[in-house]
Design a protein around this motif. Structure first.
Motif, PDB file in Angstrom:
ATOM      1  N   HIS A  57      -0.202   7.222   2.457  1.00 47.98           N
ATOM      2  CA  HIS A  57      -1.459   6.469   2.439  1.00 47.98           C
ATOM      3  C   HIS A  57      -1.713   5.738   1.124  1.00 47.98           C
ATOM      4  CE1 HIS A  57      -2.415  10.462   0.805  1.00 47.98           C
ATOM      5  NE2 HIS A  57      -3.330   9.852   0.098  1.00 47.98           N
ATOM      6  N   GLN A  58      -0.975   6.075   0.061  1.00 54.42           N
ATOM      7  CA  GLN A  58      -1.100   5.367  -1.205  1.00 54.42           C
ATOM      8  C   GLN A  58       0.106   4.444  -1.377  1.00 54.42           C
ATOM      9  OE1 GLN A  58      -4.443   6.167  -2.148  1.00 54.42           O
ATOM     10  NE2 GLN A  58      -3.692   6.428  -4.223  1.00 54.42           N
ATOM     11  N   LYS A  59      -0.076   3.343  -2.103  1.00 56.23           N
ATOM     12  CA  LYS A  59       1.020   2.423  -2.364  1.00 56.23           C
ATOM     13  C   LYS A  59       1.961   3.034  -3.396  1.00 56.23           C
ATOM     14  CE  LYS A  59       3.465  -1.350  -2.652  1.00 56.23           C
ATOM     15  NZ  LYS A  59       4.391  -1.711  -1.565  1.00 56.23           N
ATOM     16  N   VAL A  60       3.249   3.093  -3.030  1.00 53.60           N
ATOM     17  CA  VAL A  60       4.261   3.635  -3.939  1.00 53.60           C
ATOM     18  C   VAL A  60       5.380   2.607  -4.095  1.00 53.60           C
ATOM     19  CG1 VAL A  60       5.893   5.512  -4.389  1.00 53.60           C
ATOM     20  CG2 VAL A  60       3.756   5.982  -3.155  1.00 53.60           C
ATOM     21  N   HIS A  61       5.652   2.206  -5.349  1.00 52.00           N
ATOM     22  CA  HIS A  61       6.753   1.297  -5.650  1.00 52.00           C
ATOM     23  C   HIS A  61       8.019   2.127  -5.858  1.00 52.00           C
ATOM     24  CE1 HIS A  61       3.864  -2.049  -6.324  1.00 52.00           C
ATOM     25  NE2 HIS A  61       3.101  -1.065  -6.776  1.00 52.00           N
ATOM     26  N   PHE A  62       9.145   1.607  -5.378  1.00 55.32           N
ATOM     27  CA  PHE A  62      10.380   2.394  -5.345  1.00 55.32           C
ATOM     28  C   PHE A  62      11.490   1.658  -6.087  1.00 55.32           C
ATOM     29  CE2 PHE A  62      13.765   4.315  -2.333  1.00 55.32           C
ATOM     30  CZ  PHE A  62      14.058   5.296  -3.268  1.00 55.32           C
ATOM     31  N   PHE A  63      12.150   2.347  -7.035  1.00 56.40           N
ATOM     32  CA  PHE A  63      13.245   1.779  -7.817  1.00 56.40           C
ATOM     33  C   PHE A  63      14.371   2.806  -7.910  1.00 56.40           C
ATOM     34  CE2 PHE A  63       9.165   0.349  -9.486  1.00 56.40           C
ATOM     35  CZ  PHE A  63       9.275  -1.029  -9.411  1.00 56.40           C
ATOM     36  N   THR A  64      15.562   2.322  -8.232  1.00 55.44           N
ATOM     37  CA  THR A  64      16.686   3.220  -8.509  1.00 55.44           C
ATOM     38  C   THR A  64      17.354   2.796  -9.805  1.00 55.44           C
ATOM     39  OG1 THR A  64      18.192   1.849  -7.176  1.00 55.44           O
ATOM     40  CG2 THR A  64      17.169   3.735  -6.090  1.00 55.44           C
TER      41      THR A  64
ATOM     42  N   ILE B 170      13.173   6.444  -8.525  1.00 57.94           N
ATOM     43  CA  ILE B 170      11.904   6.374  -9.256  1.00 57.94           C
ATOM     44  C   ILE B 170      10.798   5.952  -8.306  1.00 57.94           C
ATOM     45  CG2 ILE B 170      10.640   5.291 -11.138  1.00 57.94           C
ATOM     46  CD1 ILE B 170      14.344   5.179 -11.328  1.00 57.94           C
ATOM     47  N   LEU B 171       9.778   6.778  -8.187  1.00 57.95           N
ATOM     48  CA  LEU B 171       8.621   6.493  -7.346  1.00 57.95           C
ATOM     49  C   LEU B 171       7.430   6.264  -8.262  1.00 57.95           C
ATOM     50  CD1 LEU B 171      10.661   7.965  -5.480  1.00 57.95           C
ATOM     51  CD2 LEU B 171       8.728   9.017  -4.330  1.00 57.95           C
ATOM     52  N   LEU B 172       6.864   5.072  -8.204  1.00 57.73           N
ATOM     53  CA  LEU B 172       5.729   4.706  -9.053  1.00 57.73           C
ATOM     54  C   LEU B 172       4.514   4.533  -8.156  1.00 57.73           C
ATOM     55  CD1 LEU B 172       5.310   4.177 -12.086  1.00 57.73           C
ATOM     56  CD2 LEU B 172       5.593   1.753 -11.622  1.00 57.73           C
ATOM     57  N   MET B 173       3.642   5.540  -8.163  1.00 57.38           N
ATOM     58  CA  MET B 173       2.504   5.531  -7.243  1.00 57.38           C
ATOM     59  C   MET B 173       1.275   4.947  -7.908  1.00 57.38           C
ATOM     60  SD  MET B 173       0.588   8.689  -5.295  1.00 57.38           S
ATOM     61  CE  MET B 173      -0.148   9.297  -6.806  1.00 57.38           C
ATOM     62  N   GLU B 174       0.623   4.023  -7.203  1.00 56.73           N
ATOM     63  CA  GLU B 174      -0.657   3.495  -7.675  1.00 56.73           C
ATOM     64  C   GLU B 174      -1.718   4.574  -7.478  1.00 56.73           C
ATOM     65  OE1 GLU B 174      -1.579  -0.136  -5.724  1.00 56.73           O
ATOM     66  OE2 GLU B 174       0.174  -1.219  -6.509  1.00 56.73           O
ATOM     67  N   LEU B 175      -2.449   4.844  -8.542  1.00 54.74           N
ATOM     68  CA  LEU B 175      -3.429   5.922  -8.502  1.00 54.74           C
ATOM     69  C   LEU B 175      -4.814   5.357  -8.227  1.00 54.74           C
ATOM     70  CD1 LEU B 175      -3.716   8.953  -8.828  1.00 54.74           C
ATOM     71  CD2 LEU B 175      -4.120   8.603 -11.268  1.00 54.74           C
ATOM     72  N   LYS B 176      -5.358   5.719  -7.072  1.00 49.29           N
ATOM     73  CA  LYS B 176      -6.725   5.331  -6.700  1.00 49.29           C
ATOM     74  C   LYS B 176      -7.596   6.577  -6.797  1.00 49.29           C
ATOM     75  CE  LYS B 176      -5.191   1.250  -5.317  1.00 49.29           C
ATOM     76  NZ  LYS B 176      -5.480   0.022  -6.055  1.00 49.29           N
ATOM     77  N   GLY B 177      -8.587   6.537  -7.665  1.00 44.82           N
ATOM     78  CA  GLY B 177      -9.415   7.720  -7.863  1.00 44.82           C
ATOM     79  C   GLY B 177      -8.755   8.685  -8.826  1.00 44.82           C
ATOM     80  N   GLY B 178      -9.208   9.942  -8.835  1.00 48.59           N
ATOM     81  CA  GLY B 178      -8.692  10.931  -9.768  1.00 48.59           C
ATOM     82  C   GLY B 178      -7.339  11.469  -9.345  1.00 48.59           C
ATOM     83  N   TRP B 179      -6.526  11.855 -10.337  1.00 48.51           N
ATOM     84  CA  TRP B 179      -5.208  12.397 -10.072  1.00 48.51           C
ATOM     85  C   TRP B 179      -5.304  13.729  -9.324  1.00 48.51           C
ATOM     86  CZ3 TRP B 179      -0.514  12.401  -8.852  1.00 48.51           C
ATOM     87  CH2 TRP B 179       0.376  13.408  -9.161  1.00 48.51           C
ATOM     88  N   LYS B 180      -6.312  14.518  -9.628  1.00 47.95           N
ATOM     89  CA  LYS B 180      -6.466  15.812  -8.966  1.00 47.95           C
ATOM     90  C   LYS B 180      -6.670  15.651  -7.464  1.00 47.95           C
ATOM     91  CE  LYS B 180      -8.278  18.450 -12.892  1.00 47.95           C
ATOM     92  NZ  LYS B 180      -9.411  19.256 -13.407  1.00 47.95           N
ATOM     93  N   ASN B 181      -7.322  14.561  -7.071  1.00 49.79           N
ATOM     94  CA  ASN B 181      -7.608  14.339  -5.653  1.00 49.79           C
ATOM     95  C   ASN B 181      -6.361  13.957  -4.855  1.00 49.79           C
ATOM     96  OD1 ASN B 181     -10.314  14.793  -6.235  1.00 49.79           O
ATOM     97  ND2 ASN B 181     -10.726  12.620  -6.604  1.00 49.79           N
ATOM     98  N   ILE B 182      -5.379  13.398  -5.545  1.00 48.63           N
ATOM     99  CA  ILE B 182      -4.204  12.887  -4.841  1.00 48.63           C
ATOM    100  C   ILE B 182      -2.951  13.693  -5.133  1.00 48.63           C
ATOM    101  CG2 ILE B 182      -3.496  11.283  -6.673  1.00 48.63           C
ATOM    102  CD1 ILE B 182      -3.423  10.601  -2.888  1.00 48.63           C
ATOM    103  N   SER B 183      -2.986  14.554  -6.151  1.00 52.73           N
ATOM    104  CA  SER B 183      -1.779  15.250  -6.600  1.00 52.73           C
ATOM    105  C   SER B 183      -1.121  16.070  -5.489  1.00 52.73           C
ATOM    106  CB  SER B 183      -2.096  16.159  -7.793  1.00 52.73           C
ATOM    107  OG  SER B 183      -3.062  17.126  -7.435  1.00 52.73           O
ATOM    108  N   GLN B 184      -1.921  16.805  -4.727  1.00 50.26           N
ATOM    109  CA  GLN B 184      -1.352  17.662  -3.702  1.00 50.26           C
ATOM    110  C   GLN B 184      -0.690  16.863  -2.584  1.00 50.26           C
ATOM    111  OE1 GLN B 184      -1.053  21.003  -4.142  1.00 50.26           O
ATOM    112  NE2 GLN B 184       0.370  20.686  -2.441  1.00 50.26           N
ATOM    113  N   SER B 185      -1.321  15.761  -2.164  1.00 48.81           N
ATOM    114  CA  SER B 185      -0.723  14.942  -1.099  1.00 48.81           C
ATOM    115  C   SER B 185       0.562  14.270  -1.587  1.00 48.81           C
ATOM    116  CB  SER B 185      -1.719  13.897  -0.596  1.00 48.81           C
ATOM    117  OG  SER B 185      -2.087  13.017  -1.635  1.00 48.81           O
ATOM    118  N   PHE B 186       0.599  13.906  -2.871  1.00 47.07           N
ATOM    119  CA  PHE B 186       1.810  13.288  -3.432  1.00 47.07           C
ATOM    120  C   PHE B 186       2.939  14.320  -3.483  1.00 47.07           C
ATOM    121  CE2 PHE B 186       4.180  11.520  -7.234  1.00 47.07           C
ATOM    122  CZ  PHE B 186       4.738  10.466  -6.526  1.00 47.07           C
TER     123      PHE B 186
END
Length: 543
Positions: A347-354, A360-376
């Motif tokens: 559900h979050q935008k994740v940019h992907f590189f090798t 390498i997964l670069l996730m755009e953080l919307k809101g607080g990290w604590k709110n999204i950390s578990q789903s990531f």
């Protein structure tokens, strides 16, 4: 064509199917006439044999053996011309043919076997010619869709119209490969099938049919589409029998055109990946001279500077594998596609590189990290499970703290690689390690840059705002004084100056910053300000 269709030809007038009526729908690809004793060695699958049975007139056992062998080889049937060498077909042969459900025909004496063969083959050839002509027209129609830029979606739409069945293209994960398809919802149950891993056992060279385990029990027919060392599938909602050659040929024309289009798309995708990976590699290695250049290039890949990011770096455990370089490359591409497929569903935008065999997964953080950390973390665990199940590889991840801006991502990348390193050093397998800051500068990097700079200027006052020629000496003296835990003698010793000189310089520092060096809270503030000063100078050098 089917055996019963052949009976409609005038040349079969007077012929009778006297046994094996259950096999009347057998496929007939060719018709042959032979009277040699070793006939069976020259027959093929789906071949109808017509004979005078000259060699069997006094040898019933050989006739029965012929019927058994023809059934075993998958022949279409046996036509025997009676009233010449055989007055009638023996009851034993009829009984065996019925038992085997093998079509046994009685041909009238007045009918020439040559005519039967020639006119049957001519009819079959006409059908094949029409099928080929139709296939060529269909291929041209599908190719035209591609050449005009209408894409795969238009091919699927046209194919569905031609065969009167819903059609969708599935990737090698059995997920819809073309968005906005009107039939996408039909294939939602493929998620369960994919999770069970069955799709890896699907035939990759021939069509296959099966029923979905849902209320309606829809039958799906899959046609493999080979593209770039992997298979996609053209899925048709409905059962298509092997005997329906016209429909199968039409679908195969679609798979051929789609395969070429997918290969073209894959080549473009590979080039895009290469460009993205080159950018990220240059970025984290400091190849860009200014922050403005980083920000400008980042926009090309939809990376915005005023956006917080969390970085995860994954790597597969090194182990000896006895495979060729081409096999290794093919597996790496499939692993990349598997990870990319999982990211598309997140559900979050994740940019992907090798880079260097790292993911390498670069996730755009919307809101607080604590709110999204578990789903990531759940996402990363799902990726680990898929890679282990389908490739028998153990993938581990290191996760960084979040970067406040894009220009801070290189620090986050290093944090993620450090976390990955620490996890490996501790002997863990298939782990997810979150980076834990251990130094003051690492903690300070988590504070927004603007707030750090304000703290620095408020603390150092004129040293920061209006630096003069002698300020560098005073700041150096103050820095050494704090490092020696405010010991005047030790400070003088390190600076190679008299103790009174140190006292004089520190007095000047107090005048400029307006703070007492005897207050422990103020000295702590100054220590932090010096750490912040190093971070700011580092950013300025990058800029």
């Amino acid at each position: 064509m089917r055996l019963y269709e052949l009976f409609d030809l005038p040349v079969f007038k007077g012929a009778a199917l006297i046994a094996g009526k259950q096999g009347i729908e057998r496929e007939v690809n060719t018709v042959n006439m032979m009277d040699a004793p070793d006939i069976i060695h020259f027959l093929k699958k789906n071949e109808l044999l017509v004979t005078t049975a000259f060699h069997f007139k006094d040898d019933l056992d050989s006739l029965l053996q012929l019927i058994k062998e023809m059934e075993k080889q998958g022949c279409s049937g046996l036509g025997i011309k009676t009233k010449r060498f055989l007055k009638e077909i023996p009851e034993a042969a009829i009984s065996l043919a019925n038992e085997l459900k093998f079509p046994l025909l009685e041909l009238p004496v007045h009918t020439s076997l040559g005519d039967i063969v020639n006119k049957s083959l001519s009819y079959i050839l006409d059908i094949r010619t029409n099928e080929l002509h139709h296939a060529m027209q269909t291929h041209q129609q599908f190719t035209k869709h591609i050449m005009s830029g209408q894409g795969i979606y238009k091919i699927l739409e046209s194919l569905s119209t031609l065969i009167h069945l819903p059609v969708i293209l599935l990737n090698h994960h059995l997920r819809p490969a073309v968005k906005h398809s009107q039939h996408t919802s039909i294939f939602e149950n493929f998620e369960a099938l994919m999770a069970s891993g069955h799709y890896f056992h699907l035939p990759k060279t021939t069509m296959s049919s099966f029923s979905l385990l849902n209320e309606t029990r829809e039958t799906i027919t899959l046609f493999p589409v080979y593209t770039h060392k992997q298979y996609s599938y053209l899925a048709v909602l409905g059962f298509i029998p092997l005997s329906d050659r016209s429909t199968i040929l039409t679908i195969k024309q679609a798979t051929n055109v789609i395969a070429f289009e997918l290969m073209k798309e894959n080549a473009l995708k590979q080039n895009t990946r290469r460009i993205q990976n080159e950018f990220f590699n240059n970025f984290i290695n400091g190849a860009y001279s200014t922050n403005e250049e980083v920000i400008s290039r980042g926009k090309e890949f939809r990376l915005l500077n005023e956006q917080r990011y969390v970085c995860a770096v994954g790597k597969i455990e090194d182990k000896e594998k006895n495979i060729s370089f081409m096999q290794y490359q093919s597996e790496q591409e499939l692993i990349y596609d598997t990870i990319e497929s999982e990211l598309e569903r997140f559900h979050q935008k994740v940019h992907f590189f090798t880079i260097d065999h790292s993911y390498i997964l670069l996730m755009e953080l919307k809101g607080g990290w604590k709110n999204i950390s578990q789903s990531f973390i759940t996402l990363l665990k799902n990726i680990q499970t898929k890679i282990l199940k389908h490739f028998q590889e153990e993938l581990s991840f290191g996760i960084s703290n979040y970067a406040e801006q894009l220009i801070h991502v290189p620090v986050s990348y290093k944090e993620a690689t450090d976390a990955l390193y620490y996890g490996n050093m501790s002997g863990k397998k298939r782990f997810i390690e979150i980076y834990q800051p251990k130094e003051v500068p690492e903690i300070l990097r988590m504070v927004p840059y603007d707030q750090l700079k304000k703290f620095y200027t408020d603390t150092f006052q004129a040293f920061a705002n209006e630096p003069k020629k002698d300020h560098q000496v005073l700041l150096h003296t103050l820095s050494v004084y704090l490092e020696t835990h405010c010991q005047l003698s030790e400070t003088a010793k390190r600076l190679y100056v008299h103790r009174n000189t140190v006292i004089y310089r520190l007095g000047k520092c107090e005048e400029i910053i307006g703070r007492s060096l005897k207050d422990p809270d103020e000295t702590l503030r100054l220590r932090l300000a010096f750490r912040i000063k190093a971070l700011i100078q580092g950013n300025n050098q990058l800029g």
